[in-house]
Design an enzyme around this catalytic site. Structure first.
Site, PDB file in Angstrom:
ATOM      1  N   LYS A 130      11.353 -19.076 -10.022  1.00 29.10           N
ATOM      2  CA  LYS A 130      11.327 -18.212 -11.208  1.00 29.10           C
ATOM      3  C   LYS A 130      11.533 -19.028 -12.488  1.00 29.10           C
ATOM      4  O   LYS A 130      10.959 -18.712 -13.527  1.00 29.10           O
ATOM      5  CB  LYS A 130      12.393 -17.119 -11.085  1.00 29.10           C
ATOM      6  CG  LYS A 130      12.118 -16.097 -10.012  1.00 29.10           C
ATOM      7  CD  LYS A 130      10.870 -15.277 -10.283  1.00 29.10           C
ATOM      8  CE  LYS A 130      11.092 -14.202 -11.333  1.00 29.10           C
ATOM      9  NZ  LYS A 130       9.896 -13.363 -11.530  1.00 29.10           N
TER      10      LYS A 130
ATOM     11  N   LYS B  22      19.090 -15.943 -11.449  1.00 31.75           N
ATOM     12  CA  LYS B  22      19.054 -17.013 -10.449  1.00 31.75           C
ATOM     13  C   LYS B  22      18.194 -18.189 -10.894  1.00 31.75           C
ATOM     14  O   LYS B  22      18.172 -19.237 -10.239  1.00 31.75           O
ATOM     15  CB  LYS B  22      18.579 -16.448  -9.102  1.00 31.75           C
ATOM     16  CG  LYS B  22      19.592 -15.490  -8.484  1.00 31.75           C
ATOM     17  CD  LYS B  22      19.064 -14.814  -7.249  1.00 31.75           C
ATOM     18  CE  LYS B  22      20.117 -13.884  -6.642  1.00 31.75           C
ATOM     19  NZ  LYS B  22      20.520 -12.795  -7.546  1.00 31.75           N
TER      20      LYS B  22
ATOM     21  N   GLU C  68       0.806  -1.216   0.000  1.00 34.36           N
ATOM     22  CA  GLU C  68       0.000   0.000   0.000  1.00 34.36           C
ATOM     23  C   GLU C  68       0.848   1.279   0.000  1.00 34.36           C
ATOM     24  O   GLU C  68       0.646   2.164  -0.843  1.00 34.36           O
ATOM     25  CB  GLU C  68      -0.910  -0.017   1.233  1.00 34.36           C
ATOM     26  CG  GLU C  68      -1.764   1.234   1.392  1.00 34.36           C
ATOM     27  CD  GLU C  68      -2.433   1.312   2.749  1.00 34.36           C
ATOM     28  OE1 GLU C  68      -3.424   2.038   2.868  1.00 34.36           O
ATOM     29  OE2 GLU C  68      -1.954   0.645   3.692  1.00 34.36           O
TER      30      GLU C  68
END
Length: 502
Positions: free
Chosen positions: A271, A259, A166
Protein backbone atom coordinates in the site's frame (compact mmCIF):
# COMPACT_ATOMS: atom_id res chain seq x y z
CA UNK A 1 -38.41 10.88 25.86
CA UNK A 2 -40.99 9.52 23.46
CA UNK A 3 -38.79 6.50 22.65
CA UNK A 4 -38.72 5.58 26.35
CA UNK A 5 -42.50 5.80 26.71
CA UNK A 6 -42.93 3.74 23.52
CA UNK A 7 -40.57 1.09 24.91
CA UNK A 8 -42.65 0.84 28.09
CA UNK A 9 -45.90 0.47 26.15
CA UNK A 10 -44.43 -2.16 23.81
CA UNK A 11 -43.16 -4.29 26.72
CA UNK A 12 -46.36 -4.00 28.76
CA UNK A 13 -48.61 -4.97 25.82
CA UNK A 14 -46.54 -8.02 24.93
CA UNK A 15 -48.03 -11.15 26.53
CA UNK A 16 -44.72 -13.01 26.31
CA UNK A 17 -42.81 -10.27 28.12
CA UNK A 18 -42.41 -10.62 31.89
CA UNK A 19 -40.76 -7.26 32.38
CA UNK A 20 -41.54 -4.92 35.24
CA UNK A 21 -40.64 -1.31 34.42
CA UNK A 22 -39.54 0.24 37.72
CA UNK A 23 -37.82 3.45 36.64
CA UNK A 24 -37.23 6.02 33.92
CA UNK A 25 -33.89 7.82 34.03
CA UNK A 26 -33.18 11.03 32.14
CA UNK A 27 -30.90 14.06 32.30
CA UNK A 28 -33.57 16.61 31.31
CA UNK A 29 -34.16 18.61 34.51
CA UNK A 30 -37.67 19.54 33.33
CA UNK A 31 -38.73 15.89 33.45
CA UNK A 32 -36.97 14.73 36.63
CA UNK A 33 -39.34 14.01 39.52
CA UNK A 34 -42.43 13.59 37.36
CA UNK A 35 -44.43 10.36 37.18
CA UNK A 36 -45.54 8.80 33.87
CA UNK A 37 -47.92 5.80 33.86
CA UNK A 38 -47.07 5.20 37.49
CA UNK A 39 -43.30 5.19 36.88
CA UNK A 40 -41.10 7.92 38.32
CA UNK A 41 -38.45 9.76 36.31
CA UNK A 42 -35.14 10.03 38.15
CA UNK A 43 -31.89 11.83 37.37
CA UNK A 44 -29.47 9.62 35.41
CA UNK A 45 -26.57 10.96 37.49
CA UNK A 46 -28.20 9.61 40.65
CA UNK A 47 -28.37 6.03 39.37
CA UNK A 48 -25.23 4.79 41.23
CA UNK A 49 -26.60 6.17 44.54
CA UNK A 50 -30.18 4.96 44.25
CA UNK A 51 -31.37 2.84 47.15
CA UNK A 52 -34.69 1.36 48.11
CA UNK A 53 -35.30 -0.03 44.62
CA UNK A 54 -35.84 -3.65 43.63
CA UNK A 55 -32.80 -5.24 42.01
CA UNK A 56 -32.34 -3.91 38.46
CA UNK A 57 -31.82 -6.75 36.00
CA UNK A 58 -31.78 -4.77 32.77
CA UNK A 59 -31.37 -1.22 31.57
CA UNK A 60 -32.75 -0.36 28.14
CA UNK A 61 -31.15 2.55 26.30
CA UNK A 62 -34.18 4.10 24.60
CA UNK A 63 -32.54 7.11 22.95
CA UNK A 64 -30.88 7.46 19.57
CA UNK A 65 -28.52 10.38 20.20
CA UNK A 66 -26.90 9.50 23.52
CA UNK A 67 -23.30 10.72 23.41
CA UNK A 68 -20.57 8.04 23.29
CA UNK A 69 -19.14 9.26 26.62
CA UNK A 70 -22.48 8.99 28.44
CA UNK A 71 -23.18 5.64 26.83
CA UNK A 72 -19.82 4.25 27.95
CA UNK A 73 -20.27 5.54 31.52
CA UNK A 74 -23.71 3.94 31.75
CA UNK A 75 -22.50 0.62 30.33
CA UNK A 76 -19.46 0.51 32.62
CA UNK A 77 -21.75 1.06 35.64
CA UNK A 78 -24.10 -1.70 34.45
CA UNK A 79 -21.31 -4.19 33.82
CA UNK A 80 -19.87 -3.57 37.30
CA UNK A 81 -23.33 -4.25 38.79
CA UNK A 82 -24.06 -7.28 36.54
CA UNK A 83 -26.90 -5.40 34.86
CA UNK A 84 -27.63 -6.39 31.26
CA UNK A 85 -27.69 -3.44 28.83
CA UNK A 86 -30.13 -3.51 25.92
CA UNK A 87 -30.96 -0.96 23.24
CA UNK A 88 -34.01 -0.31 21.10
CA UNK A 89 -33.78 -1.05 17.37
CA UNK A 90 -33.05 1.68 14.80
CA UNK A 91 -36.10 3.83 14.07
CA UNK A 92 -36.17 2.86 10.38
CA UNK A 93 -37.05 -0.72 11.43
CA UNK A 94 -40.14 0.35 13.39
CA UNK A 95 -43.55 -0.37 11.85
CA UNK A 96 -46.23 2.28 12.40
CA UNK A 97 -44.21 3.82 15.21
CA UNK A 98 -43.80 0.52 17.04
CA UNK A 99 -41.25 -2.27 17.37
CA UNK A 100 -41.44 -5.77 18.84
CA UNK A 101 -39.76 -6.75 22.13
CA UNK A 102 -37.83 -9.37 20.17
CA UNK A 103 -36.03 -6.50 18.42
CA UNK A 104 -34.41 -5.33 21.66
CA UNK A 105 -30.73 -6.16 21.38
CA UNK A 106 -27.69 -6.36 23.60
CA UNK A 107 -25.67 -3.15 23.29
CA UNK A 108 -22.91 -3.66 20.73
CA UNK A 109 -19.23 -2.95 21.24
CA UNK A 110 -19.36 -0.83 18.05
CA UNK A 111 -21.76 1.52 19.85
CA UNK A 112 -19.22 2.00 22.64
CA UNK A 113 -16.27 2.68 20.33
CA UNK A 114 -18.12 5.32 18.38
CA UNK A 115 -17.05 8.93 18.78
CA UNK A 116 -18.95 12.20 18.60
CA UNK A 117 -20.51 12.81 15.16
CA UNK A 118 -18.21 14.61 12.74
CA UNK A 119 -19.10 17.70 10.75
CA UNK A 120 -18.30 17.80 7.06
CA UNK A 121 -18.75 20.39 4.32
CA UNK A 122 -21.84 18.95 2.70
CA UNK A 123 -22.29 21.99 0.45
CA UNK A 124 -18.76 21.75 -0.97
CA UNK A 125 -19.05 17.99 -1.58
CA UNK A 126 -22.49 18.40 -3.14
CA UNK A 127 -21.32 21.17 -5.47
CA UNK A 128 -18.49 18.97 -6.73
CA UNK A 129 -20.31 15.64 -6.98
CA UNK A 130 -23.79 16.62 -8.14
CA UNK A 131 -24.55 15.17 -11.61
CA UNK A 132 -21.01 13.79 -11.94
CA UNK A 133 -20.04 10.34 -13.20
CA UNK A 134 -18.22 8.51 -10.39
CA UNK A 135 -16.29 5.25 -10.35
CA UNK A 136 -15.84 3.33 -7.10
CA UNK A 137 -13.43 0.37 -7.28
CA UNK A 138 -13.83 -2.30 -4.60
CA UNK A 139 -17.46 -1.14 -4.42
CA UNK A 140 -18.69 -4.43 -2.93
CA UNK A 141 -16.27 -4.25 0.02
CA UNK A 142 -17.16 -2.78 3.41
CA UNK A 143 -15.48 0.58 2.68
CA UNK A 144 -16.45 0.74 -1.00
CA UNK A 145 -20.14 0.10 -0.44
CA UNK A 146 -20.33 2.70 2.34
CA UNK A 147 -18.66 5.26 0.05
CA UNK A 148 -21.37 4.45 -2.52
CA UNK A 149 -24.13 4.90 0.09
CA UNK A 150 -22.76 8.26 1.13
CA UNK A 151 -22.12 9.49 -2.43
CA UNK A 152 -25.77 8.91 -3.33
CA UNK A 153 -26.79 11.61 -0.84
CA UNK A 154 -25.10 14.20 -3.07
CA UNK A 155 -27.04 13.24 -6.22
CA UNK A 156 -24.29 12.20 -8.64
CA UNK A 157 -25.49 11.44 -12.15
CA UNK A 158 -23.95 7.95 -12.33
CA UNK A 159 -22.03 5.68 -9.96
CA UNK A 160 -20.13 2.79 -11.52
CA UNK A 161 -19.65 0.01 -8.96
CA UNK A 162 -16.59 -2.00 -9.95
CA UNK A 163 -15.66 -5.19 -8.10
CA UNK A 164 -14.44 -8.70 -8.90
CA UNK A 165 -16.62 -10.32 -6.18
CA UNK A 166 -19.83 -11.36 -7.95
CA UNK A 167 -22.13 -12.14 -5.00
CA UNK A 168 -21.30 -9.08 -2.82
CA UNK A 169 -21.62 -6.86 -5.91
CA UNK A 170 -25.06 -8.34 -6.57
CA UNK A 171 -26.03 -7.68 -2.94
CA UNK A 172 -25.14 -3.98 -3.06
CA UNK A 173 -26.93 -3.77 -6.44
CA UNK A 174 -30.13 -5.11 -4.83
CA UNK A 175 -29.75 -2.70 -1.90
CA UNK A 176 -29.47 0.26 -4.26
CA UNK A 177 -32.44 -0.89 -6.31
CA UNK A 178 -34.55 -0.79 -3.15
CA UNK A 179 -33.34 2.69 -2.22
CA UNK A 180 -35.14 5.80 -3.36
CA UNK A 181 -32.31 7.22 -5.44
CA UNK A 182 -32.41 8.95 -8.81
CA UNK A 183 -28.72 8.22 -9.37
CA UNK A 184 -27.97 5.66 -12.07
CA UNK A 185 -26.03 2.86 -10.32
CA UNK A 186 -24.23 0.53 -12.72
CA UNK A 187 -22.57 -2.72 -11.60
CA UNK A 188 -19.36 -3.50 -13.47
CA UNK A 189 -17.89 -6.91 -12.73
CA UNK A 190 -14.17 -6.77 -13.30
CA UNK A 191 -10.71 -6.98 -11.76
CA UNK A 192 -8.63 -3.80 -11.47
CA UNK A 193 -5.60 -5.81 -12.60
CA UNK A 194 -7.26 -6.54 -15.97
CA UNK A 195 -5.97 -3.73 -18.20
CA UNK A 196 -8.36 -4.40 -21.10
CA UNK A 197 -11.45 -4.67 -18.88
CA UNK A 198 -10.60 -1.46 -17.03
CA UNK A 199 -9.91 0.32 -20.33
CA UNK A 200 -13.41 -0.69 -21.43
CA UNK A 201 -14.84 0.75 -18.20
CA UNK A 202 -13.12 4.12 -18.59
CA UNK A 203 -13.89 4.36 -22.31
CA UNK A 204 -17.58 3.58 -21.72
CA UNK A 205 -18.28 5.74 -18.67
CA UNK A 206 -15.51 8.41 -18.72
CA UNK A 207 -15.75 9.04 -14.94
CA UNK A 208 -15.19 12.50 -13.47
CA UNK A 209 -14.21 11.14 -10.04
CA UNK A 210 -12.52 7.87 -9.04
CA UNK A 211 -12.61 6.46 -5.50
CA UNK A 212 -10.07 3.63 -5.49
CA UNK A 213 -10.89 1.25 -2.62
CA UNK A 214 -10.04 -2.06 -4.32
CA UNK A 215 -7.20 -3.81 -2.47
CA UNK A 216 -6.10 -6.93 -0.68
CA UNK A 217 -5.85 -6.03 3.00
CA UNK A 218 -5.39 -9.15 5.19
CA UNK A 219 -1.87 -9.02 6.64
CA UNK A 220 -1.19 -12.76 7.28
CA UNK A 221 -2.70 -13.75 3.91
CA UNK A 222 -0.44 -11.35 2.02
CA UNK A 223 2.62 -12.66 3.89
CA UNK A 224 2.06 -16.07 2.32
CA UNK A 225 0.89 -14.67 -1.05
CA UNK A 226 3.17 -11.62 -1.52
CA UNK A 227 3.00 -11.55 -5.32
CA UNK A 228 -0.79 -11.17 -5.12
CA UNK A 229 -0.32 -8.07 -2.95
CA UNK A 230 1.88 -6.53 -5.64
CA UNK A 231 -0.40 -7.53 -8.53
CA UNK A 232 -3.57 -6.16 -6.90
CA UNK A 233 -2.40 -3.33 -4.64
CA UNK A 234 0.41 -1.99 -6.85
CA UNK A 235 -0.34 -3.02 -10.44
CA UNK A 236 -4.10 -2.59 -9.92
CA UNK A 237 -3.55 0.94 -8.58
CA UNK A 238 -1.13 1.74 -11.41
CA UNK A 239 -3.68 0.67 -14.04
CA UNK A 240 -6.48 2.76 -12.52
CA UNK A 241 -4.15 5.78 -12.06
CA UNK A 242 -2.84 5.61 -15.63
CA UNK A 243 -6.35 5.32 -17.06
CA UNK A 244 -7.47 8.24 -14.89
CA UNK A 245 -4.79 10.35 -16.56
CA UNK A 246 -5.60 9.07 -20.04
CA UNK A 247 -9.33 9.77 -19.70
CA UNK A 248 -8.91 13.14 -17.93
CA UNK A 249 -10.51 12.25 -14.61
CA UNK A 250 -10.96 15.34 -12.41
CA UNK A 251 -10.18 13.76 -9.03
CA UNK A 252 -8.62 10.46 -8.02
CA UNK A 253 -9.02 9.52 -4.34
CA UNK A 254 -7.07 6.51 -3.09
CA UNK A 255 -7.94 4.62 0.10
CA UNK A 256 -4.75 3.68 1.95
CA UNK A 257 -4.01 2.35 5.44
CA UNK A 258 -2.03 3.07 8.59
CA UNK A 259 -0.17 -0.17 7.85
CA UNK A 260 1.68 1.74 5.11
CA UNK A 261 3.52 3.61 7.89
CA UNK A 262 6.87 2.00 8.74
CA UNK A 263 5.46 -1.25 7.30
CA UNK A 264 6.34 -4.55 8.93
CA UNK A 265 4.42 -6.65 6.44
CA UNK A 266 3.89 -7.21 2.73
CA UNK A 267 0.39 -5.73 2.74
CA UNK A 268 1.47 -2.45 4.35
CA UNK A 269 4.51 -2.14 2.09
CA UNK A 270 2.38 -2.80 -1.02
CA UNK A 271 0.00 0.00 0.00
CA UNK A 272 2.94 2.35 0.60
CA UNK A 273 4.17 1.51 -2.91
CA UNK A 274 0.72 2.36 -4.27
CA UNK A 275 0.92 5.70 -2.44
CA UNK A 276 4.35 6.33 -3.97
CA UNK A 277 3.03 5.76 -7.50
CA UNK A 278 0.12 8.15 -6.94
CA UNK A 279 2.49 10.80 -5.54
CA UNK A 280 5.02 10.37 -8.33
CA UNK A 281 2.52 10.74 -11.17
CA UNK A 282 1.04 13.82 -9.51
CA UNK A 283 4.49 15.40 -9.29
CA UNK A 284 5.20 14.47 -12.92
CA UNK A 285 1.98 16.16 -14.07
CA UNK A 286 2.72 19.18 -11.87
CA UNK A 287 6.06 19.66 -13.62
CA UNK A 288 4.76 18.78 -17.09
CA UNK A 289 5.22 21.58 -19.65
CA UNK A 290 4.54 21.87 -23.35
CA UNK A 291 5.74 24.22 -26.09
CA UNK A 292 3.45 26.84 -27.63
CA UNK A 293 4.23 29.15 -30.52
CA UNK A 294 3.74 32.85 -29.83
CA UNK A 295 2.56 35.45 -32.36
CA UNK A 296 6.16 36.50 -32.98
CA UNK A 297 7.01 32.85 -33.72
CA UNK A 298 9.00 32.41 -30.50
CA UNK A 299 8.42 29.34 -28.35
CA UNK A 300 7.25 29.38 -24.73
CA UNK A 301 6.93 26.62 -22.14
CA UNK A 302 3.48 26.42 -20.53
CA UNK A 303 2.31 24.17 -17.69
CA UNK A 304 0.35 21.08 -18.67
CA UNK A 305 -3.43 21.46 -18.90
CA UNK A 306 -3.93 18.13 -17.14
CA UNK A 307 -5.57 19.28 -13.92
CA UNK A 308 -6.36 15.88 -12.34
CA UNK A 309 -6.08 16.03 -8.55
CA UNK A 310 -4.55 12.93 -6.95
CA UNK A 311 -5.47 12.54 -3.29
CA UNK A 312 -4.57 9.76 -0.84
CA UNK A 313 -6.40 9.07 2.43
CA UNK A 314 -4.89 6.97 5.19
CA UNK A 315 -6.68 5.54 8.24
CA UNK A 316 -6.66 2.55 10.58
CA UNK A 317 -9.02 -0.34 11.32
CA UNK A 318 -12.71 0.15 10.77
CA UNK A 319 -15.36 -1.40 12.99
CA UNK A 320 -17.34 -4.20 11.41
CA UNK A 321 -15.37 -4.39 8.18
CA UNK A 322 -14.87 -7.74 6.47
CA UNK A 323 -12.49 -9.78 8.62
CA UNK A 324 -12.74 -7.35 11.55
CA UNK A 325 -11.50 -8.58 14.93
CA UNK A 326 -14.87 -7.64 16.43
CA UNK A 327 -16.75 -9.93 14.04
CA UNK A 328 -14.32 -12.71 14.94
CA UNK A 329 -14.75 -12.14 18.69
CA UNK A 330 -18.56 -12.26 18.36
CA UNK A 331 -18.40 -15.61 16.62
CA UNK A 332 -16.03 -17.00 19.26
CA UNK A 333 -18.09 -15.76 22.22
CA UNK A 334 -21.32 -17.16 20.78
CA UNK A 335 -19.60 -20.55 20.41
CA UNK A 336 -18.51 -20.44 24.08
CA UNK A 337 -14.91 -19.43 23.42
CA UNK A 338 -12.04 -19.31 23.64
CA UNK A 339 -11.58 -15.76 22.37
CA UNK A 340 -8.20 -15.58 20.64
CA UNK A 341 -5.96 -12.53 21.07
CA UNK A 342 -2.52 -12.53 19.47
CA UNK A 343 -0.67 -10.69 22.27
CA UNK A 344 -1.62 -9.27 25.71
CA UNK A 345 -0.17 -5.84 24.81
CA UNK A 346 -1.47 -5.44 21.26
CA UNK A 347 -3.42 -2.25 20.50
CA UNK A 348 -5.26 -0.93 17.46
CA UNK A 349 -6.92 2.28 16.31
CA UNK A 350 -10.60 1.95 15.42
CA UNK A 351 -13.06 4.06 13.46
CA UNK A 352 -16.60 3.34 12.32
CA UNK A 353 -17.09 2.66 8.62
CA UNK A 354 -19.47 5.64 8.14
CA UNK A 355 -17.07 8.00 9.92
CA UNK A 356 -14.09 6.83 7.86
CA UNK A 357 -16.02 7.24 4.61
CA UNK A 358 -17.30 10.68 5.58
CA UNK A 359 -13.71 11.78 6.08
CA UNK A 360 -12.71 10.21 2.74
CA UNK A 361 -15.34 12.32 0.98
CA UNK A 362 -14.30 15.43 2.90
CA UNK A 363 -10.58 14.96 2.18
CA UNK A 364 -11.38 14.17 -1.44
CA UNK A 365 -13.25 17.45 -1.79
CA UNK A 366 -10.68 19.65 -0.01
CA UNK A 367 -7.59 18.16 -1.67
CA UNK A 368 -5.66 20.36 -4.09
CA UNK A 369 -3.63 17.41 -5.40
CA UNK A 370 -0.64 15.40 -4.23
CA UNK A 371 -1.59 15.24 -0.55
CA UNK A 372 -1.73 12.26 1.76
CA UNK A 373 -4.47 12.93 4.29
CA UNK A 374 -4.34 11.19 7.66
CA UNK A 375 -7.37 11.00 9.94
CA UNK A 376 -7.61 11.48 13.69
CA UNK A 377 -8.23 7.92 14.84
CA UNK A 378 -8.63 8.77 18.52
CA UNK A 379 -6.89 6.71 21.19
CA UNK A 380 -5.54 3.21 20.50
CA UNK A 381 -7.65 0.42 22.01
CA UNK A 382 -6.03 -2.51 23.89
CA UNK A 383 -7.43 -5.58 22.12
CA UNK A 384 -7.54 -7.75 25.25
CA UNK A 385 -9.67 -5.10 27.02
CA UNK A 386 -11.92 -5.02 23.96
CA UNK A 387 -12.33 -8.80 24.20
CA UNK A 388 -13.13 -8.67 27.93
CA UNK A 389 -15.73 -5.94 27.46
CA UNK A 390 -17.42 -7.84 24.65
CA UNK A 391 -17.62 -10.97 26.82
CA UNK A 392 -19.17 -8.95 29.66
CA UNK A 393 -21.69 -7.37 27.28
CA UNK A 394 -22.97 -10.88 26.63
CA UNK A 395 -23.58 -11.22 30.38
CA UNK A 396 -20.61 -13.56 30.77
CA UNK A 397 -17.45 -13.40 32.85
CA UNK A 398 -14.02 -13.41 31.17
CA UNK A 399 -11.81 -16.40 32.11
CA UNK A 400 -14.73 -18.07 33.88
CA UNK A 401 -17.48 -18.38 31.27
CA UNK A 402 -15.29 -17.57 28.26
CA UNK A 403 -11.53 -18.11 28.22
CA UNK A 404 -9.10 -15.69 26.53
CA UNK A 405 -6.31 -17.48 24.66
CA UNK A 406 -3.11 -15.77 23.48
CA UNK A 407 -1.94 -17.18 20.15
CA UNK A 408 1.17 -15.09 19.38
CA UNK A 409 1.68 -12.37 16.79
CA UNK A 410 0.78 -13.45 13.28
CA UNK A 411 3.24 -13.11 10.38
CA UNK A 412 3.86 -9.44 9.61
CA UNK A 413 1.83 -8.21 12.59
CA UNK A 414 3.09 -5.52 14.95
CA UNK A 415 1.98 -4.59 18.46
CA UNK A 416 1.24 -0.93 17.81
CA UNK A 417 -0.09 0.64 14.64
CA UNK A 418 1.19 4.06 13.60
CA UNK A 419 -0.44 6.80 11.55
CA UNK A 420 2.74 8.78 10.81
CA UNK A 421 6.15 7.63 9.68
CA UNK A 422 9.14 9.01 11.59
CA UNK A 423 10.23 11.24 8.70
CA UNK A 424 6.76 12.57 8.05
CA UNK A 425 5.22 15.72 9.49
CA UNK A 426 1.64 16.88 9.44
CA UNK A 427 0.00 20.14 8.53
CA UNK A 428 -3.46 20.93 9.95
CA UNK A 429 -6.48 21.55 7.72
CA UNK A 430 -9.72 23.41 8.41
CA UNK A 431 -11.14 20.09 9.67
CA UNK A 432 -9.81 19.13 13.09
CA UNK A 433 -9.94 15.39 12.27
CA UNK A 434 -7.99 15.64 9.00
CA UNK A 435 -4.29 16.43 8.63
CA UNK A 436 -1.95 16.54 5.64
CA UNK A 437 1.29 14.59 5.65
CA UNK A 438 4.52 16.04 4.36
CA UNK A 439 6.40 13.22 2.63
CA UNK A 440 9.47 12.94 0.46
CA UNK A 441 9.17 13.74 -3.25
CA UNK A 442 8.99 10.90 -5.78
CA UNK A 443 10.63 10.95 -9.21
CA UNK A 444 8.12 9.55 -11.71
CA UNK A 445 10.62 8.24 -14.26
CA UNK A 446 12.59 6.36 -11.61
CA UNK A 447 9.40 5.12 -9.96
CA UNK A 448 7.94 3.92 -13.26
CA UNK A 449 11.11 1.98 -14.10
CA UNK A 450 11.32 0.44 -10.61
CA UNK A 451 7.65 -0.54 -10.66
CA UNK A 452 8.00 -2.25 -14.05
CA UNK A 453 10.78 -4.41 -12.57
CA UNK A 454 8.81 -5.08 -9.38
CA UNK A 455 5.66 -6.14 -11.25
CA UNK A 456 7.74 -8.31 -13.58
CA UNK A 457 9.18 -10.12 -10.54
CA UNK A 458 5.68 -10.58 -9.10
CA UNK A 459 4.63 -12.38 -12.28
CA UNK A 460 7.64 -14.71 -12.29
CA UNK A 461 7.22 -18.26 -11.04
CA UNK A 462 10.13 -18.15 -8.57
CA UNK A 463 10.62 -14.42 -8.13
CA UNK A 464 9.19 -13.97 -4.62
CA UNK A 465 12.45 -13.47 -2.69
CA UNK A 466 13.87 -11.08 -5.26
CA UNK A 467 10.53 -9.26 -5.40
CA UNK A 468 10.35 -8.72 -1.62
CA UNK A 469 13.99 -7.57 -1.62
CA UNK A 470 13.02 -5.05 -4.30
CA UNK A 471 10.10 -3.88 -2.14
CA UNK A 472 12.49 -3.26 0.74
CA UNK A 473 14.76 -1.31 -1.59
CA UNK A 474 11.86 0.90 -2.76
CA UNK A 475 10.43 1.32 0.77
CA UNK A 476 13.54 1.63 2.99
CA UNK A 477 11.43 1.77 6.18
CA UNK A 478 9.91 -1.66 5.39
CA UNK A 479 11.36 -3.99 8.05
CA UNK A 480 9.63 -7.37 8.36
CA UNK A 481 8.31 -8.57 11.71
CA UNK A 482 7.62 -12.19 12.67
CA UNK A 483 8.04 -13.13 9.03
CA UNK A 484 10.08 -15.38 6.75
CA UNK A 485 11.31 -12.23 5.03
CA UNK A 486 13.23 -10.99 8.11
CA UNK A 487 16.29 -12.70 6.61
CA UNK A 488 16.24 -10.13 3.80
CA UNK A 489 16.56 -7.31 6.37
CA UNK A 490 19.61 -9.00 7.89
CA UNK A 491 21.15 -9.47 4.45
CA UNK A 492 20.45 -5.81 3.64
CA UNK A 493 22.24 -4.72 6.83
CA UNK A 494 25.26 -6.90 5.98
CA UNK A 495 25.38 -5.51 2.42
CA UNK A 496 25.26 -1.94 3.72
CA UNK A 497 28.00 -2.72 6.26
CA UNK A 498 30.24 -4.23 3.56
CA UNK A 499 29.58 -1.21 1.38
CA UNK A 500 30.71 1.13 4.17
CA UNK A 501 33.87 -0.95 4.69
CA UNK A 502 34.73 -0.66 1.01
Amino acid sequence: GEEGFTTKRVLEHDKKSFVNIILFIDDDVKKIGKVVDGVKIRNARDLPKMTGLPKIDEIIIAIFDLSPAKKNNLVDFCLDKNIKVLSIPPFNTWINGQFSPQQLQIIKIEDLLERAPIKISNELIASQISNKRILVTGAAGSIGREIVRQLIKYNPGTIVLCDQAETPLHEIELELQESDTKTSCVSFLGNVTNQERMEELFETFKPHYVYHAAAYKHVPMMEICPSEAIITNVLGTKIIVDLSVKYAVQRFIMISTDKAVNPTNIMGASKRLAEIYVQSIHQRLESDYFLIKNEDQTLTLKPSKNSIKFITTRFGNVLGSNGSVITRFKEQIEKGGPVTVTHPKITRFFMTIPEACQLVLEAGSMGKGGEIFVFDMGEPVPIVELAKKMIRLYGLTPEIDVRIKYTGLRPGEKLYEELLADSEKTVPTYHDKIMILKVRDQNFRVTKYDFMNLISLAKQKNGTTEMVAKMKDLVPEFVSNNSLFEKLDKKSKIDRYNGFKK
